[in-house]
Motif scaffolding. Structure first.
Motif, PDB file in Angstrom:
ATOM      1  N   VAL A  85       0.835  -1.205   0.000  1.00 36.67           N
ATOM      2  CA  VAL A  85       0.000   0.000   0.000  1.00 36.67           C
ATOM      3  C   VAL A  85       0.869   1.254   0.000  1.00 36.67           C
ATOM      4  O   VAL A  85       0.487   2.295  -0.553  1.00 36.67           O
ATOM      5  N   ALA A  86       2.051   1.154   0.613  1.00 39.18           N
ATOM      6  CA  ALA A  86       2.940   2.313   0.670  1.00 39.18           C
ATOM      7  C   ALA A  86       3.508   2.671  -0.702  1.00 39.18           C
ATOM      8  O   ALA A  86       3.959   3.807  -0.903  1.00 39.18           O
ATOM      9  N   GLU A  87       3.494   1.714  -1.648  1.00 36.34           N
ATOM     10  CA  GLU A  87       3.998   2.005  -2.991  1.00 36.34           C
ATOM     11  C   GLU A  87       3.031   2.941  -3.722  1.00 36.34           C
ATOM     12  O   GLU A  87       1.821   2.813  -3.596  1.00 36.34           O
TER      13      GLU A  87
ATOM     14  N   ASP B 270       9.165  -2.818  -2.928  1.00 36.46           N
ATOM     15  CA  ASP B 270      10.294  -2.819  -2.000  1.00 36.46           C
ATOM     16  C   ASP B 270      10.746  -4.252  -1.736  1.00 36.46           C
ATOM     17  O   ASP B 270       9.918  -5.146  -1.546  1.00 36.46           O
ATOM     18  N   PRO B 271      12.063  -4.510  -1.716  1.00 38.79           N
ATOM     19  CA  PRO B 271      12.546  -5.874  -1.444  1.00 38.79           C
ATOM     20  C   PRO B 271      12.063  -6.434  -0.110  1.00 38.79           C
ATOM     21  O   PRO B 271      11.908  -7.649   0.036  1.00 38.79           O
ATOM     22  N   ALA B 272      11.815  -5.556   0.868  1.00 41.53           N
ATOM     23  CA  ALA B 272      11.318  -6.040   2.157  1.00 41.53           C
ATOM     24  C   ALA B 272       9.943  -6.687   2.025  1.00 41.53           C
ATOM     25  O   ALA B 272       9.567  -7.525   2.854  1.00 41.53           O
ATOM     26  N   THR B 273       9.196  -6.311   0.987  1.00 39.48           N
ATOM     27  CA  THR B 273       7.881  -6.918   0.771  1.00 39.48           C
ATOM     28  C   THR B 273       8.012  -8.405   0.477  1.00 39.48           C
ATOM     29  O   THR B 273       7.239  -9.225   0.995  1.00 39.48           O
ATOM     30  N   TRP B 274       8.998  -8.770  -0.352  1.00 39.60           N
ATOM     31  CA  TRP B 274       9.175 -10.187  -0.685  1.00 39.60           C
ATOM     32  C   TRP B 274       9.656 -10.974   0.533  1.00 39.60           C
ATOM     33  O   TRP B 274       9.294 -12.146   0.690  1.00 39.60           O
ATOM     34  N   ASP B 275      10.438 -10.339   1.394  1.00 44.31           N
ATOM     35  CA  ASP B 275      10.841 -11.023   2.628  1.00 44.31           C
ATOM     36  C   ASP B 275       9.628 -11.303   3.514  1.00 44.31           C
ATOM     37  O   ASP B 275       9.513 -12.376   4.108  1.00 44.31           O
ATOM     38  N   ALA B 276       8.719 -10.318   3.604  1.00 44.43           N
ATOM     39  CA  ALA B 276       7.515 -10.511   4.415  1.00 44.43           C
ATOM     40  C   ALA B 276       6.611 -11.583   3.818  1.00 44.43           C
ATOM     41  O   ALA B 276       6.042 -12.407   4.542  1.00 44.43           O
TER      42      ALA B 276
END
Length: 419
Positions: free
Chosen positions: A324-326, A369-375
């Protein structure tokens, strides 16, 4: 066409707004933590700029003609600032009318300074108290509001720039100095406005995420803030109606208005009972969030999301938050996220789980964001499918039968019939 009780019940469920105590907590956190520090920093920066303009005034003193010079403007500015400081120390919150009065009071140093420096730009004499009045608006923007402060600073800058341009024939190259002084009245306020807007957005996102994260620890079928508030009101209304009937204040058979009240209560209770079977933590998190509710839609007819462990829930919620932040491109359709949960058939190779898909439109895969794929990886094994207007993430959600999901009727990834 009259509104039925069922329609009123449905509209009351959808028109949810965060309870007042939560809104007050959000304001307190914003003011008591980073908000107060930001306002203090902005005030210190404004004081430094005012002192710099005052030093500039002292340096220009010999170039003023005989007379009071720029000091009446500085005295007027000191009076306005002094009244504001005393009022701020006397009361924690200043009324809006006092802010408006102080903004109008800034017209005095502006007009006095423009009058004192008129026709002196060819000597390098520029307004100083008026430019300092723009710096005074910096803490006002941090404490009261950015739009009015920025508009006031813009008015000051326009007046100073107009004064410089009108002297272009006699001032020559000094006109650039006059315009630069005019810009110094609005540019710091513009920077403060951008900083405050970004800060408020960041704090709002983090605070809302912290509040909504409380839903990940709820049982599989539990009520959230929306449902608990509504159930409390339903309980009060039903108790009041029954007390009126029991005490004889309302006769039996019920009159039309009392019968309509009873029908409305029954319809609202049925809506809550039906939704309560599949109203999982995910639906609560999305509905109760001021940010997720605008862009995220949950399609989970059997309440599969309730089977996830707390770690997987936290990963899914964080992934939705980051998505959502994107921000979507201007040419792309509006940002939208659809979360779909489906049970697996009995003849599936692994029935102790369910399929979850996150369909994103308006944002391309490479902008995530790469952190999205980690989550998302914390939720389960996933596969990304690129689509014309976005992408889709298919997640294989495996459910541990021994994980406590808050419902004793769950032994595998499927809900026992009749629960």
């Amino acid at each position: 066409m009259s509104e039925t009780p069922q329609d009123r019940a449905t509209s009351s469920v959808r028109s949810f707004s965060r309870p007042g105590r939560t809104a007050r907590a959000a304001r307190d956190v914003r003011e008591s933590h980073g908000g107060r520090r930001l306002a203090t920093g902005v005030t210190v920066a404004a004081a430094i700029l005012v002192l710099a303009h005052l030093a500039h005034t002292v340096a220009l003193g010999p170039y003023y003609p005989p007379g009071p010079g720029p000091w009446p403007a500085w005295i007027a500015l000191a009076l306005v600032v002094g009244i504001g400081v005393v009022a701020r120390l006397a009361g924690r919150i200043l009324p809006d009318w006092l802010y408006v009065l102080l903004l109008i009071g800034l017209l005095a140093p502006l007009s006095l300074d423009v009058f004192a420096t008129a026709g002196l730009l060819h000597h390098g004499v520029t307004p100083t108290a008026a430019a300092a009045a723009g710096a005074v608006l910096m803490p006002v923007a941090a404490v009261w509001g950015t739009r009015i402060s920025l508009a006031s600073a813009t008015v000051i800058a326009v007046v100073l720039a107009a004064e410089a341009v009108l002297q272009v024939v006699s001032a020559g190259a000094f006109t650039v100095v006059g315009v630069a002084v005019a810009a110094s009245a609005v540019f710091p306020v513009l920077l403060v406005t951008l900083a405050i807007s970004g800060f408020r957005r960041l704090v709002g996102l983090e605070l809302d995420l912290s509040l909504v994260q409380s839903t990940i620890g709820t049982p599989r079928s539990a009520v959230g803030m929306r449902a608990s508030e509504e159930l409390a009101q339903l309980d009060f209304d039903a108790e009041t109606l029954l007390d009126d009937v029991g005490s004889g204040r309302i006769a039996i058979p019920l009159p039309p208005d009392a019968a309509e009240r009873a029908g409305s209560l029954a319809a609202r209770l049925r809506v809550r009972l039906i939704e309560g079977r599949t109203d999982t933590w995910l639906r609560h998190a999305v509905t109760e969030s001021a940010y997720l509710s605008e862009r995220v839609t949950v399609d989970d007819p059997t309440g599969c999301a309730g089977l996830l462990s707390q770690g997987r829930r936290d990963g899914l919620l964080l992934a939705l938050w980051l998505l959502v932040a994107e921000r979507s491109k201007r040419s792309a359709p509006p940002m939208a996220v659809l979360v779909r949960c489906r049970e697996r058939s009995d003849d599936a190779p692994d029935a102790t789980g369910f399929d979850l898909s996150i369909q994103v439109s308006g944002v391309t895969r490479r902008r995530v964001d790469p952190a999205t794929w980690d989550a998302i990886g914390r939720v389960g094994i996933h596969d990304v499918v690129t689509e014309a207007e976005g992408f889709r993430v298919d997640i294989d959600c495996r459910v541990d039968p021994n994980v406590n999901t808050g419902s004793p009727s769950v032994r595998t990834g499927r809900q026992i019939e009749g629960n």
